[in-house]
Design a protein around this motif. Structure first.
Motif, PDB file in Angstrom:
ATOM      1  N   TRP A 176       0.933  43.504   2.369  1.00 31.96           N
ATOM      2  CA  TRP A 176      -0.296  42.525   3.067  1.00 31.96           C
ATOM      3  C   TRP A 176      -1.084  42.018   1.882  1.00 31.96           C
ATOM      4  CZ3 TRP A 176      -1.444  46.801  -0.072  1.00 31.96           C
ATOM      5  CH2 TRP A 176      -3.262  46.836  -0.370  1.00 31.96           C
ATOM      6  N   CYS A 177      -1.747  40.730   3.122  1.00 26.08           N
ATOM      7  CA  CYS A 177      -2.585  39.867   2.717  1.00 26.08           C
ATOM      8  C   CYS A 177      -3.992  40.828   3.462  1.00 26.08           C
ATOM      9  CB  CYS A 177      -2.761  38.412   3.406  1.00 26.08           C
ATOM     10  SG  CYS A 177      -3.896  37.405   3.077  1.00 26.08           S
ATOM     11  N   ALA A 178      -5.148  40.853   1.774  1.00 22.58           N
ATOM     12  CA  ALA A 178      -6.217  41.578   2.407  1.00 22.58           C
ATOM     13  C   ALA A 178      -6.718  40.271   3.005  1.00 22.58           C
ATOM     14  CB  ALA A 178      -7.174  41.869   1.526  1.00 22.58           C
ATOM     15  N   THR A 179      -6.505  39.491   2.818  1.00 24.89           N
ATOM     16  CA  THR A 179      -7.678  38.267   4.022  1.00 24.89           C
ATOM     17  C   THR A 179      -7.435  37.957   5.071  1.00 24.89           C
ATOM     18  OG1 THR A 179      -7.820  36.735   1.937  1.00 24.89           O
ATOM     19  CG2 THR A 179      -8.134  35.750   3.556  1.00 24.89           C
ATOM     20  N   CYS A 180      -5.850  37.773   5.262  1.00 18.81           N
ATOM     21  CA  CYS A 180      -5.144  37.501   6.629  1.00 18.81           C
ATOM     22  C   CYS A 180      -5.041  38.945   7.844  1.00 18.81           C
ATOM     23  CB  CYS A 180      -4.126  37.429   6.858  1.00 18.81           C
ATOM     24  SG  CYS A 180      -3.785  35.392   6.223  1.00 18.81           S
ATOM     25  N   GLN A 181      -5.642  39.996   7.207  1.00 22.48           N
ATOM     26  CA  GLN A 181      -5.528  40.866   7.869  1.00 22.48           C
ATOM     27  C   GLN A 181      -6.475  41.963   7.395  1.00 22.48           C
ATOM     28  OE1 GLN A 181      -0.649  41.873   6.099  1.00 22.48           O
ATOM     29  NE2 GLN A 181      -0.607  42.894   7.307  1.00 22.48           N
ATOM     30  N   PRO A 200       1.451  33.745  -3.464  1.00 19.94           N
ATOM     31  CA  PRO A 200       0.685  33.732  -2.888  1.00 19.94           C
ATOM     32  C   PRO A 200       0.728  33.799  -1.059  1.00 19.94           C
ATOM     33  CG  PRO A 200       1.673  31.678  -3.503  1.00 19.94           C
ATOM     34  CD  PRO A 200       2.151  33.286  -4.438  1.00 19.94           C
ATOM     35  N   CYS A 201       0.089  34.729  -0.814  1.00 15.08           N
ATOM     36  CA  CYS A 201      -0.011  34.933   1.299  1.00 15.08           C
ATOM     37  C   CYS A 201       0.754  33.721   2.066  1.00 15.08           C
ATOM     38  CB  CYS A 201      -1.316  34.799   1.549  1.00 15.08           C
ATOM     39  SG  CYS A 201      -1.329  35.422   3.883  1.00 15.08           S
ATOM     40  N   PRO A 202       1.913  33.363   2.577  1.00 15.89           N
ATOM     41  CA  PRO A 202       2.079  31.776   3.225  1.00 15.89           C
ATOM     42  C   PRO A 202       1.229  31.671   3.943  1.00 15.89           C
ATOM     43  CG  PRO A 202       3.279  34.076   3.855  1.00 15.89           C
ATOM     44  CD  PRO A 202       2.294  34.290   3.165  1.00 15.89           C
ATOM     45  N   ASN A 203       0.253  32.415   4.612  1.00 15.67           N
ATOM     46  CA  ASN A 203      -0.733  31.462   5.396  1.00 15.67           C
ATOM     47  C   ASN A 203      -2.468  30.850   4.877  1.00 15.67           C
ATOM     48  OD1 ASN A 203       0.272  32.235   7.727  1.00 15.67           O
ATOM     49  ND2 ASN A 203      -0.844  34.133   8.643  1.00 15.67           N
ATOM     50  N   CYS A 204      -2.682  32.035   3.377  1.00 18.63           N
ATOM     51  CA  CYS A 204      -3.375  31.475   3.050  1.00 18.63           C
ATOM     52  C   CYS A 204      -4.145  31.207   1.981  1.00 18.63           C
ATOM     53  CB  CYS A 204      -4.911  32.342   3.558  1.00 18.63           C
ATOM     54  SG  CYS A 204      -4.769  33.880   2.354  1.00 18.63           S
ATOM     55  N   GLY A 205      -2.999  31.826   0.703  1.00 15.52           N
ATOM     56  CA  GLY A 205      -2.949  31.449  -0.678  1.00 15.52           C
ATOM     57  C   GLY A 205      -3.123  32.515  -1.233  1.00 15.52           C
TER      58      GLY A 205
END
Ligand SMILES: [Zn+2]
Length: 159
Positions: A146-151, A126-131
């Motif tokens: 990378w995180c496709a949601t945060c980036q 899980p992304c540390p920002n959004c999960g």
């Protein structure tokens, strides 16, 4: 051809600026990488522009700045450069503090899998920002995380 080879062999490789320990401003980052058409993550690895960003840090810096590693460098906005400038040093120092000294060499070489990274080597976690799950993809033969949601990928040209 032969002469060129001979010359380049004996000419020291031009190296770029250091990014640590001094803070670099957004305008500095923009000017340093201005006009490069490759993606930002590949651009960050160019040692003739900036020294010391290996494959791991390139992914980590893009994540911290919420910039897609696949965005073309010449479309990075001033706001994004500022975000990179505001986040990279904190991220770098956090990693340096968490890693033992003997691992730092590995860090800059871009190998080894220390545990203090937010996205690197964390595919599916899980992304540390959004999960949302961290993504992994090859980029010029190197692994990018990378995180496709945060980036989210921004494709619009910035004038
Ligand atoms: Zn995220």
């Amino acid at each position: 051809m032969r002469t060129f080879f001979f010359t380049s062999y004996f000419t020291p490789k031009k190296l770029g600026a250091e990014i640590w320990p001094m803070q670099r401003e957004g305008t500095w980052w923009q000017q340093t990488f201005a006009n490069l058409k490759s993606t930002i993550k590949i651009t960050l690895l160019k040692q003739d522009r900036v020294v010391g960003i290996g494959n791991i840090l390139a992914s980590e810096f893009c994540f911290a700045a919420k910039i897609s590693p696949f965005q073309s460098t010449h479309t990075i906005s001033m706001e994004q450069w500022n975000r990179l400038a505001e986040t990279y040093l904190q991220r770098l120092e956090a990693i340096l503090n968490e890693e033992r000294a003997e691992k730092i060499g590995y860090l800059f070489e871009g190998s080894g899998v220390p545990s203090s990274f937010q996205v690197y080597s964390r595919e599916g976690e899980p992304c540390p920002n959004c999960g949302d799950p961290i993504q992994k993809q090859q980029q010029s033969g190197r692994a990018t995380y990378w995180c496709a949601t945060c980036q989210p990928l921004r494709t619009s040209e910035i004038s």
